[in-house]
Scaffold this motif. Structure first.
Motif, short mmCIF file in Angstrom:
data_model
loop_
_atom_site.label_atom_id
_atom_site.label_comp_id
_atom_site.label_asym_id
_atom_site.label_seq_id
_atom_site.Cartn_x
_atom_site.Cartn_y
_atom_site.Cartn_z
N MET A 1 9.42 15.37 -15.06
CA MET A 1 8.85 16.23 -16.11
C MET A 1 10.20 17.17 -16.24
N ASP A 2 10.98 17.60 -15.29
CA ASP A 2 11.98 18.45 -15.61
C ASP A 2 13.08 17.98 -16.40
N ASP A 3 13.17 16.54 -15.95
CA ASP A 3 14.34 15.75 -16.80
C ASP A 3 13.86 15.64 -18.18
N PHE A 4 12.59 15.43 -18.52
CA PHE A 4 11.86 15.24 -20.01
C PHE A 4 12.06 16.64 -20.55
N LYS A 5 11.87 17.61 -20.01
CA LYS A 5 12.26 18.99 -20.60
C LYS A 5 13.59 19.39 -21.15
N HIS A 6 14.46 18.65 -20.11
CA HIS A 6 15.92 18.86 -20.51
C HIS A 6 16.43 17.85 -21.53
N GLY A 7 15.49 16.97 -21.99
CA GLY A 7 15.86 15.89 -22.95
C GLY A 7 16.77 14.72 -22.27
N TYR A 8 16.74 14.37 -21.13
CA TYR A 8 17.32 13.54 -20.48
C TYR A 8 16.78 12.24 -20.35
N ILE A 9 15.52 12.05 -20.63
CA ILE A 9 14.67 10.75 -20.26
C ILE A 9 13.63 10.68 -21.61
N ILE A 10 13.19 9.47 -21.43
CA ILE A 10 12.11 9.08 -22.10
C ILE A 10 12.79 8.53 -23.97
N ILE B 1 2.29 9.96 -21.52
CA ILE B 1 3.71 9.28 -21.79
C ILE B 1 4.53 9.49 -20.49
N ILE B 2 4.83 10.68 -20.05
CA ILE B 2 5.73 11.03 -19.28
C ILE B 2 5.26 10.32 -17.93
N GLU B 3 3.90 10.32 -17.55
CA GLU B 3 3.39 9.83 -16.47
C GLU B 3 3.66 8.30 -16.51
N ASP B 4 3.52 7.68 -17.57
CA ASP B 4 3.77 6.30 -17.45
C ASP B 4 4.79 5.67 -17.36
N TYR B 5 5.91 6.54 -17.86
CA TYR B 5 7.27 6.50 -17.82
C TYR B 5 7.67 6.43 -16.26
N HIS B 6 6.98 7.51 -15.65
CA HIS B 6 7.12 7.83 -14.01
C HIS B 6 6.87 6.77 -13.39
N THR B 7 5.83 6.08 -13.66
CA THR B 7 5.31 4.86 -12.87
C THR B 7 6.21 3.53 -13.19
N GLU B 8 6.61 3.56 -14.51
CA GLU B 8 7.27 2.09 -14.98
C GLU B 8 8.76 2.50 -14.23
N LYS B 9 9.28 3.46 -14.32
CA LYS B 9 10.62 3.47 -13.63
C LYS B 9 10.63 3.54 -12.11
N TYR C 1 0.87 -1.25 0.10
CA TYR C 1 0.00 0.01 0.13
C TYR C 1 0.94 1.16 0.03
N SER C 2 2.35 1.12 -0.13
CA SER C 2 3.01 2.20 -0.24
C SER C 2 2.88 3.12 -1.07
N ASP C 3 2.96 4.45 -1.07
CA ASP C 3 3.03 5.32 -2.28
C ASP C 3 4.39 6.07 -2.54
N TYR C 4 5.46 5.33 -2.10
CA TYR C 4 6.58 5.96 -1.78
C TYR C 4 7.27 5.83 -3.54
N GLU C 5 7.96 7.11 -3.58
CA GLU C 5 8.50 7.38 -5.03
C GLU C 5 10.02 7.70 -5.13
N PHE C 6 10.66 6.74 -5.76
CA PHE C 6 12.14 7.25 -5.89
C PHE C 6 12.29 8.26 -6.83
N MET C 7 11.46 8.46 -7.74
CA MET C 7 11.47 9.61 -8.61
C MET C 7 10.13 10.42 -8.51
N ASP C 8 9.96 11.54 -7.94
CA ASP C 8 8.62 12.19 -8.15
C ASP C 8 8.46 13.02 -9.50
N SER C 9 7.22 13.21 -9.74
CA SER C 9 6.78 13.54 -10.92
C SER C 9 7.31 14.93 -11.64
N TYR C 10 7.53 15.89 -10.54
CA TYR C 10 8.23 17.08 -10.91
C TYR C 10 9.65 16.90 -11.43
N SER C 11 10.40 15.90 -10.90
CA SER C 11 11.82 15.55 -11.24
C SER C 11 11.69 15.20 -12.67
#
Length: 339
Positions: free
Chosen positions: A80-89, A139-147, A68-78
């Motif tokens: 999104m920011d990484d995507f905008k810089h072209g680092y991920i996806i 697409i970004i949110e699905d990547y966030h979930t899978e990551k 039931y944990s909602d712990y995130e290693f990578m938060d959605s803000y990070s």
């Protein structure tokens, strides 16, 4: 004494279980009572206090193992920011989806398609977000979930191995949030070794673990290290991304007028892009003192957006393909003396 009496057959397994509140269950080996397995009571907080694990690591361990944990290693803000810089996806997409990206790029971002170029990835990411926010965010949110799923699995496996190695050193077996076991013989050995024969198990355990030269923990501090591309569900992510990229392409093509042929636009972009690098300054072939820069292409009507520069002054023109070639090879048709 109870352990000793059990091995000698003076008491049965139920009497051994009643001898100490920490003994939860005895799985009996009738052929060799010393190898009977004792399952010790597992109270999460108290147990880790005995082991000497820091409270931050206790919390982290609970978070990654809780359904039931909602712990995130990578938060959605990070993310999104990484995507905008072209680092991920971009690098997570398969060949089919890369081709779809190329097609979209030709429609809305007709610069040289180069995913090896960090600036291109960053600019294209911004263009996708501004033009097709909903699909791109999906697409970004699905990547966030899978990551996060990948990193959780990696953390679980690595920490489990670390704990197993640690406890095996003392002859104990650990199963996360389930059980902590050892044999009757091993527990007797530790009582004798620690000279603690009159102490309850709850007081013996800290003595055992304090003798270890190994250290465990520090997991939360190193949480970004729990990555393994083999654990990322690329198939699921690419299937989802494919649907969203198809939505974008369909939206572009359906958005054109019925009398407008998107293929004509793509053809124009391809013809010009093959001859002249988009997004780079060039000198006009027939008028070297004037530089030009293909800034973009426009659809319906098809236009080439060209920026001109001369003597520190600039001017922007929206030209048909035919007039663009006139600019290159018949610049006298344009008033280029005044830019």
């Amino acid at each position: 004494m109870a352990l000793k009496d059990y091995v000698k057959g003076k008491i049965n397994k139920w009497e051994l279980e009643d001898s100490d509140p920490e003994i939860y269950h005895v799985r009996e080996d009738k052929s060799n009572r010393g190898q009977s397995v004792i399952k010790l009571g597992f109270n999460d907080k108290k147990f880790w206090e005995k082991v000497g694990l820091h409270e931050d690591d206790v919390w982290f361990l609970k978070m990654i193992n809780s359904y039931y944990s909602d712990y995130e290693f990578m938060d959605s803000y990070s993310v999104m920011d990484d995507f905008k810089h072209g680092y991920i996806i971009f690098y997570e997409l398969n060949e089919d989806n890369i081709e779809k990206l190329k097609q979209i790029s030709r429609y809305i971002f007709p610069k040289k398609f180069d995913l090896e170029n960090e600036d291109f990835r960053a600019d294209f990411a911004e263009k996708l977000l501004s033009s097709f926010k909903s699909q791109t965010q999906d697409i970004i949110e699905d990547y966030h979930t899978e990551k996060n799923r990948e990193m959780t699995e990696v953390a679980q496996e690595r920490i489990k191995k670390e704990l197993n190695d640690y406890f095996n050193e003392f002859g104990f077996t650990y199963i996360p949030d389930d059980e902590f076991t050892t044999t009757v013989a091993n527990l007797m050995m530790w009582y004798i070794r620690e000279n603690a024969i009159h102490e309850p198990i709850t007081d013996l355990l800290p003595k055992i673990f304090s003798s270890s030269k190994m250290s465990i923990g520090g997991w939360q501090e190193n949480s970004y290290e729990y990555q393994d591309s083999e654990k990322f569900d690329s198939v699921s992510f690419n299937n989802y991304a494919e649907r969203k990229l198809d939505e974008i392409i369909e939206k572009i093509e359906d958005g054109a007028d019925s009398d407008f042929d998107v293929k004509d636009y793509v053809g124009m972009v391809d013809r010009i892009s093959k001859k002249i690098e988009v997004g780079k300054w060039h000198n006009l072939p027939k008028k070297k003192d004037v530089r030009f820069y293909i800034e973009n292409f426009e659809m319906n009507p098809n236009k080439v957006v060209v920026k001109l520069s001369k003597a520190m002054k600039q001017r922007t023109l929206n030209l048909s393909e035919e007039n663009f070639y006139h600019l290159l090879y018949q610049p006298t048709l344009f008033n280029l003396e005044e830019i």
